[in-house]
Design an enzyme around this catalytic site. Structure first.
Site, short mmCIF file in Angstrom:
data_model
loop_
_atom_site.label_atom_id
_atom_site.label_comp_id
_atom_site.label_asym_id
_atom_site.label_seq_id
_atom_site.Cartn_x
_atom_site.Cartn_y
_atom_site.Cartn_z
N GLU A 136 -47.46 -11.08 28.28
CA GLU A 136 -47.81 -10.03 29.23
C GLU A 136 -48.39 -10.56 30.54
O GLU A 136 -48.52 -9.81 31.51
CB GLU A 136 -48.80 -9.05 28.58
CG GLU A 136 -48.13 -8.21 27.49
CD GLU A 136 -49.10 -7.29 26.76
OE1 GLU A 136 -50.32 -7.49 26.89
OE2 GLU A 136 -48.61 -6.38 26.05
N GLU A 164 -48.71 -21.45 7.81
CA GLU A 164 -50.06 -21.67 8.33
C GLU A 164 -50.78 -22.80 7.62
O GLU A 164 -51.84 -23.24 8.06
CB GLU A 164 -50.89 -20.40 8.21
CG GLU A 164 -51.25 -20.00 6.79
CD GLU A 164 -52.20 -18.81 6.77
OE1 GLU A 164 -53.31 -18.98 6.23
OE2 GLU A 164 -51.83 -17.75 7.29
#
Length: 267
Positions: free
Chosen positions: A79, A110
């Site tokens: 963004e 992860e």
């Protein structure tokens, strides 16, 4: 370590609650989030100031994380170009398991403490850059390993977590700890923890961009004009700044491609 994010919810028999009881419970927990963020403002200030200084000298900002945390980093990074008109590679979000993990969880991604640094090599990360690790628990191996290796190479390190202390803090120059307490649904860190991380990311990237001169007054003068709504918003910004009519403002905006350039060229 004791992880607050994994503690049992104080709400019992959620599966037996009415819909409104569930909603009220979630809402009560959500109210705690901004208060926890407020307590972390001094830490956020230090991180935002340090990152901006690096970026003023040609550095970039990287986020790494897994699951919800990783997705939030990707969202914030993606963004920045349309909001502030910065190059797409100024702020980069990397998620464990690669871009496919944005939509579909990648098992055990992860848990690889070496992979984050490997992923970062694709971007030639260096000592001018900053790396912020996102991990609700503060223990995610992918994040811990990435920050640890980055620190060895002179990269500024920070983190946004929802526990106090832990392995991620130990390898962060500028830790941000937002302790929101146990989740409404035990261990579901996409809830309060995710909300807290999103709030901090909003603060971090916006504050950094303001320090980099990407905001004038309270306006996004460098925003990308990628749809009719934004063109209309930009037109009205130019009208206001130059005290001119809509048609003239629209022509200037179309000619120069941004609010900032249109205004500067007409003064």
């Amino acid at each position: 370590m004791k992880r607050v994010t994994e503690q049992e919810s104080k709400y019992k028999d959620i599966d037996k609650m009415s819909v409104i009881e569930v909603l009220k419970g979630i809402n009560e927990e959500d109210k705690l989030v901004p208060l926890a963020v407020e307590k972390a403002l001094p830490q956020i200030e230090k991180l935002a100031t340090a990152v901006a200084e690096r970026m003023k000298n040609g550095g970039r900002l990287f986020y790494i994380g897994a699951g919800t945390s990783g997705r939030l980093g990707v969202v914030d990074a993606s963004e920045c170009p349309p909001t502030f008109g910065v190059p797409f590679d100024w702020v980069v979000g990397i998620i464990a398991g690669g871009d496919s993990a944005i939509r579909k969880a990648v098992e055990f991604a992860e848990d690889d403490e070496k992979q984050a640094w490997i992923d970062l090599q694709e971007y030639d990360i260096n000592e001018k850059d900053s790396l912020v690790g996102l991990a609700a628990s503060g223990t995610t191996p992918y994040v811990v390993g990435g920050l640890e290796e980055a620190r060895k190479h002179g990269v500024l390190t920070g983190c946004i977590i929802c526990n106090e202390g832990g392995p991620v803090v130990a390898v962060s120059d500028y830790p941000v700890e937002v302790v929101v307490g146990p989740e409404f649904l035990t261990g579901s860190t996409r809830m309060k923890s995710g909300t807290a991380q999103k709030l901090v990311l909003n603060m971090l990237s916006t504050t950094v961009m303001i320090q980099l001169g990407r905001v004038k007054g309270n306006k996004m003068v460098d925003m990308q004009l990628t749809n009719h709504k934004l063109v209309d918003r930009g037109t009205h910004m130019v009208m206001e700044e130059l005290n001119i009519g809509e048609e003239q403002a629209a022509e200037l905006l179309s000619k120069y491609g941004s609010v900032r350039k249109a205004v500067e060229a007409s003064r």
